[in-house]
Design a protein around this motif. Structure first.
Motif, PDB file in Angstrom:
ATOM      1  N   MET A 192       0.783  -1.380  -0.094  1.00  0.00           N
ATOM      2  CA  MET A 192       0.016  -0.071  -0.163  1.00  0.00           C
ATOM      3  C   MET A 192       0.942   1.230   0.166  1.00  0.00           C
ATOM      4  O   MET A 192       0.581   2.163  -0.659  1.00  0.00           O
ATOM      5  CB  MET A 192      -0.913  -0.125   1.094  1.00  0.00           C
ATOM      6  CG  MET A 192      -1.908  -1.097   1.178  1.00  0.00           C
ATOM      7  SD  MET A 192      -3.229  -0.899   2.439  1.00  0.00           S
ATOM      8  CE  MET A 192      -2.058  -1.377   3.914  1.00  0.00           C
ATOM      9  N   GLY A 193       1.950   1.148   0.719  1.00  0.00           N
ATOM     10  CA  GLY A 193       2.819   2.425   0.808  1.00  0.00           C
ATOM     11  C   GLY A 193       3.472   2.722  -0.414  1.00  0.00           C
ATOM     12  O   GLY A 193       3.470   3.952  -0.894  1.00  0.00           O
ATOM     13  N   LEU A 194       3.717   1.391  -1.220  1.00  0.00           N
ATOM     14  CA  LEU A 194       4.612   1.874  -2.449  1.00  0.00           C
ATOM     15  C   LEU A 194       3.330   2.482  -3.451  1.00  0.00           C
ATOM     16  O   LEU A 194       3.733   3.371  -4.282  1.00  0.00           O
ATOM     17  CB  LEU A 194       5.029   0.587  -2.815  1.00  0.00           C
ATOM     18  CG  LEU A 194       6.382   0.000  -2.566  1.00  0.00           C
ATOM     19  CD1 LEU A 194       6.819  -1.275  -2.562  1.00  0.00           C
ATOM     20  CD2 LEU A 194       7.596   1.087  -2.567  1.00  0.00           C
ATOM     21  N   VAL A 218       8.671   7.391  -6.300  1.00  0.00           N
ATOM     22  CA  VAL A 218       9.679   6.481  -6.422  1.00  0.00           C
ATOM     23  C   VAL A 218       9.490   5.898  -7.986  1.00  0.00           C
ATOM     24  O   VAL A 218       8.750   6.141  -8.639  1.00  0.00           O
ATOM     25  CB  VAL A 218       9.123   5.262  -5.499  1.00  0.00           C
ATOM     26  CG1 VAL A 218       9.477   5.521  -4.119  1.00  0.00           C
ATOM     27  CG2 VAL A 218       7.828   4.699  -5.921  1.00  0.00           C
ATOM     28  N   GLU A 219      10.608   5.078  -8.164  1.00  0.00           N
ATOM     29  CA  GLU A 219      10.913   4.580  -9.667  1.00  0.00           C
ATOM     30  C   GLU A 219      11.058   3.098  -9.559  1.00  0.00           C
ATOM     31  O   GLU A 219      11.669   2.548  -8.609  1.00  0.00           O
ATOM     32  CB  GLU A 219      12.200   5.186 -10.116  1.00  0.00           C
ATOM     33  CG  GLU A 219      12.085   5.651 -11.437  1.00  0.00           C
ATOM     34  CD  GLU A 219      13.103   6.501 -11.600  1.00  0.00           C
ATOM     35  OE1 GLU A 219      14.521   6.036 -11.227  1.00  0.00           O
ATOM     36  OE2 GLU A 219      12.906   7.718 -12.056  1.00  0.00           O
ATOM     37  N   THR A 271      13.575   2.568  -6.188  1.00  0.00           N
ATOM     38  CA  THR A 271      14.406   3.643  -5.667  1.00  0.00           C
ATOM     39  C   THR A 271      13.583   5.139  -5.653  1.00  0.00           C
ATOM     40  O   THR A 271      12.339   5.406  -6.180  1.00  0.00           O
ATOM     41  CB  THR A 271      15.660   4.022  -6.806  1.00  0.00           C
ATOM     42  OG1 THR A 271      15.196   4.226  -8.036  1.00  0.00           O
ATOM     43  CG2 THR A 271      16.469   2.952  -6.844  1.00  0.00           C
ATOM     44  N   ALA A 272      14.189   5.954  -4.727  1.00  0.00           N
ATOM     45  CA  ALA A 272      13.671   7.305  -4.888  1.00  0.00           C
ATOM     46  C   ALA A 272      13.960   7.735  -6.221  1.00  0.00           C
ATOM     47  O   ALA A 272      14.645   7.485  -6.850  1.00  0.00           O
ATOM     48  CB  ALA A 272      14.474   8.177  -3.639  1.00  0.00           C
ATOM     49  N   ALA A 273      12.773   8.542  -6.728  1.00  0.00           N
ATOM     50  CA  ALA A 273      12.866   8.836  -7.990  1.00  0.00           C
ATOM     51  C   ALA A 273      13.640  10.565  -8.279  1.00  0.00           C
ATOM     52  O   ALA A 273      13.134  11.340  -7.879  1.00  0.00           O
ATOM     53  CB  ALA A 273      11.262   9.210  -8.485  1.00  0.00           C
TER      54      ALA A 273
END
Lengths: 182, 182
Positions: free
Chosen positions: A59-61, A70-71, A84-86
């Motif tokens: 859910m968080g993703l 995020v990527e 990863t962080a985008a």
DNA sequence: ACGAATTTTCAGAAATTTCTGAAAATTGTA
DNA sequence: TACAATTTTCAGAAATTTCTGAAAATTCGT
């Protein structure tokens, strides 16, 4: 996937702050971890590192994707989804800023626009509408300004932010040249 | 103290948005009502208008006072405390902005400053610290910028916000005169 | 100092949000 | 197509936040 006490502290703090920034604790933690951790992480790794359930990670993703923070990546020979962080920290900040503008300003502007269409029925309402109009004007100005800032490229934004108190001098300049025109 | 449907809608909306702006539903409602209602209101009036308990109003007013968003008044011959929104809409926005800066930026800056004092123990930590440093630099810049904006007087702030896309032209100007100096 | 008016406090109730974990759905591979 | 790996969903549990209302504290006039 055991976190150094540094990272631990960072992650926990972003969990606490998360709610102030518009998401819940675990989403904040996930984002923080993806930010400090340069390698992509999969959902199981996140769940284990943060000691939260697999479902919660999913859910968080989803939420982080909705924020475009995020990527998704894939590793050869591995079916799992890695994240990863985008983009750069700079990109992340811009994204958070834009999303928050949308969530915090737009709905109110829409409502106020609507309310201000109605003709006031009495003194009381007339006064209330005046106040609402002031709120509207201010928020609209803010919204435009936020948009203008968002559109600046990184170089200009950096320049502007570094000006500090120099801003007023720059504005003076502008004010003078502006009034000279007429 | 019965609210027009206009005011009702405004108040309810600010209740919903409240949480996004840093306070809870009833605090948001109280603030909204005090904002559109030009006459000072006392706690009982707020409780009746918003249909919430007297105790809740007391707590809410305490919070609004902590945010410096309301002002206490007294009417001659009446012992009750009366409240209004503090200052102009403009002042209110400035106050909310400053308070949010304090709550959303300062704690993180403090933590990061601390974490970055430690020497990294391994590769992993070194990488994490690099990322944290980037976050720190960005937030610090933002914090300074927010402070600079807060310190501008209303006239300059208005001028700046109205610039819109004109900002980049102004910065170009500045960039050129800046490089001319050396 | 007393008492009425008013405000504050705070324990527990109510409402809301977040989280878990098992089941369902999806995806990719053979 | 069958199946194993993976992700998503979501009902209910747990945690957290907000709210109520009665009791305690405070304030002010007499």
């Amino acid at each position: 996937m055991n976190l150094s006490s540094q990272t631990q502290a960072f992650v926990l703090h972003f969990g606490e702050m998360g709610s102030r920034w518009g998401f819940n604790r675990t989403v904040g933690q996930m984002f923080a971890l993806l930010t400090v951790h340069s390698e992509p992480l999969n959902a199981d790794q996140l769940a284990r590192a943060l000691k939260i359930s697999r479902g919660n990670v999913s859910m968080g993703l989803k939420e982080l994707q909705a924020w475009r923070l995020v990527e998704l990546h894939h590793l050869p020979g591995d079916r799992k989804d890695y994240f990863t962080a985008a983009g750069s920290i700079w990109d992340l900040a811009r994204t958070v800023f834009e999303e928050r503008r949308k969530r915090e300003l737009d709905p109110t502007l829409t409502l106020l626009r609507q309310l201000l269409l109605n003709d006031p029925q009495d003194e009381q309402e007339a006064g209330a509408q005046e106040r609402m109009q002031e709120v509207y004007d201010l928020l609209e100005l803010l919204d435009r300004f936020a948009n203008a800032l968002s559109r600046l490229d990184q170089k200009d934004l950096l320049k502007l932010m570094r000006l500090g108190s120099g801003i007023s001098k720059l504005l003076e300049l502008k004010g003078k040249s502006g009034s000279r025109k007429r």
